[in-house]
Scaffold this motif. Sequence first.
Motif, mmCIF file in Angstrom:
data_model
loop_
_atom_site.group_PDB
_atom_site.id
_atom_site.type_symbol
_atom_site.label_atom_id
_atom_site.label_comp_id
_atom_site.label_asym_id
_atom_site.label_seq_id
_atom_site.Cartn_x
_atom_site.Cartn_y
_atom_site.Cartn_z
ATOM 1 N N SER A 76 0.820 -1.217 0.000
ATOM 2 C CA SER A 76 0.000 0.000 0.000
ATOM 3 C C SER A 76 0.849 1.261 0.000
ATOM 4 C CB SER A 76 -0.951 0.008 1.193
ATOM 5 O OG SER A 76 -0.280 0.354 2.391
ATOM 6 N N LEU A 77 2.047 1.166 0.538
ATOM 7 C CA LEU A 77 2.942 2.316 0.552
ATOM 8 C C LEU A 77 3.560 2.552 -0.825
ATOM 9 C CD1 LEU A 77 4.771 1.651 3.935
ATOM 10 C CD2 LEU A 77 2.840 3.196 3.512
ATOM 11 N N GLU A 78 3.618 1.501 -1.634
ATOM 12 C CA GLU A 78 4.258 1.586 -2.949
ATOM 13 C C GLU A 78 3.272 1.824 -4.090
ATOM 14 O OE1 GLU A 78 7.211 -1.133 -5.708
ATOM 15 O OE2 GLU A 78 7.120 -1.487 -3.549
ATOM 16 N N TYR A 79 2.071 1.277 -3.974
ATOM 17 C CA TYR A 79 1.099 1.340 -5.064
ATOM 18 C C TYR A 79 -0.113 2.167 -4.673
ATOM 19 C CZ TYR A 79 3.925 -2.503 -6.744
ATOM 20 O OH TYR A 79 4.981 -3.275 -7.143
ATOM 21 N N ASN A 80 -0.648 2.907 -5.622
ATOM 22 C CA ASN A 80 -1.847 3.698 -5.398
ATOM 23 C C ASN A 80 -3.057 2.810 -5.661
ATOM 24 O OD1 ASN A 80 -3.635 5.769 -4.966
ATOM 25 N ND2 ASN A 80 -3.413 6.623 -7.013
ATOM 26 N N ALA A 81 -3.488 2.088 -4.645
ATOM 27 C CA ALA A 81 -4.604 1.157 -4.785
ATOM 28 C C ALA A 81 -5.418 1.156 -3.495
ATOM 29 C CB ALA A 81 -4.099 -0.246 -5.087
ATOM 30 N N ASN A 82 -6.638 0.720 -3.596
ATOM 31 C CA ASN A 82 -7.518 0.562 -2.442
ATOM 32 C C ASN A 82 -7.396 -0.885 -1.979
ATOM 33 O OD1 ASN A 82 -9.552 0.655 -0.553
ATOM 34 N ND2 ASN A 82 -11.187 0.567 -2.061
ATOM 35 N N PHE A 83 -6.841 -1.106 -0.800
ATOM 36 C CA PHE A 83 -6.656 -2.455 -0.277
ATOM 37 C C PHE A 83 -7.797 -2.817 0.658
ATOM 38 C CE2 PHE A 83 -2.540 -1.596 -1.896
ATOM 39 C CZ PHE A 83 -1.962 -2.824 -2.179
ATOM 40 N N ILE A 84 -8.333 -4.011 0.456
ATOM 41 C CA ILE A 84 -9.402 -4.542 1.296
ATOM 42 C C ILE A 84 -8.851 -5.805 1.951
ATOM 43 C CG2 ILE A 84 -11.743 -5.477 1.343
ATOM 44 C CD1 ILE A 84 -12.187 -3.857 -1.315
ATOM 45 N N LEU A 85 -8.747 -5.767 3.264
ATOM 46 C CA LEU A 85 -8.231 -6.917 4.004
ATOM 47 C C LEU A 85 -9.407 -7.760 4.487
ATOM 48 C CD1 LEU A 85 -5.539 -5.099 6.186
ATOM 49 C CD2 LEU A 85 -5.287 -6.078 3.894
ATOM 50 N N VAL A 86 -9.333 -9.061 4.256
ATOM 51 C CA VAL A 86 -10.396 -9.978 4.647
ATOM 52 C C VAL A 86 -9.827 -10.981 5.641
ATOM 53 C CG1 VAL A 86 -12.068 -11.689 3.847
ATOM 54 C CG2 VAL A 86 -11.480 -9.743 2.379
ATOM 55 N N GLY A 87 -10.505 -11.112 6.785
ATOM 56 C CA GLY A 87 -10.051 -12.055 7.804
ATOM 57 C C GLY A 87 -10.591 -11.681 9.155
#
Length: 82
Positions: free
Chosen positions: A25-36
């Motif tokens: 997330s620090l390197e790429y401009n993306a929306n991260f969704i964590l599942v768990g």
Amino acid sequence: MRVIVDCMGGDKAPLEVVKGAYAASLEYNANFILVGDRAEILRIADAEAMDLRRFDIVDAPLTIEPGSVGQLTYTIKLNYPA
């Protein structure tokens, strides 16, 4: 771009998976969704000083162990009746 990450799968999960998603997330401009397991993900983030405010977390505390498909089906029927 959205990246959905299964945090509970893997030999060193969820620790290394959450750390990897955070680093990405620090390197790429993306929306991260964590599942768990939300509580476990947040515990790891706190212990590793990771700010997950920009992450979406989907609480999925149910785990599927190898060879447990029959038990999983029974559990789903008990918890999510049709």
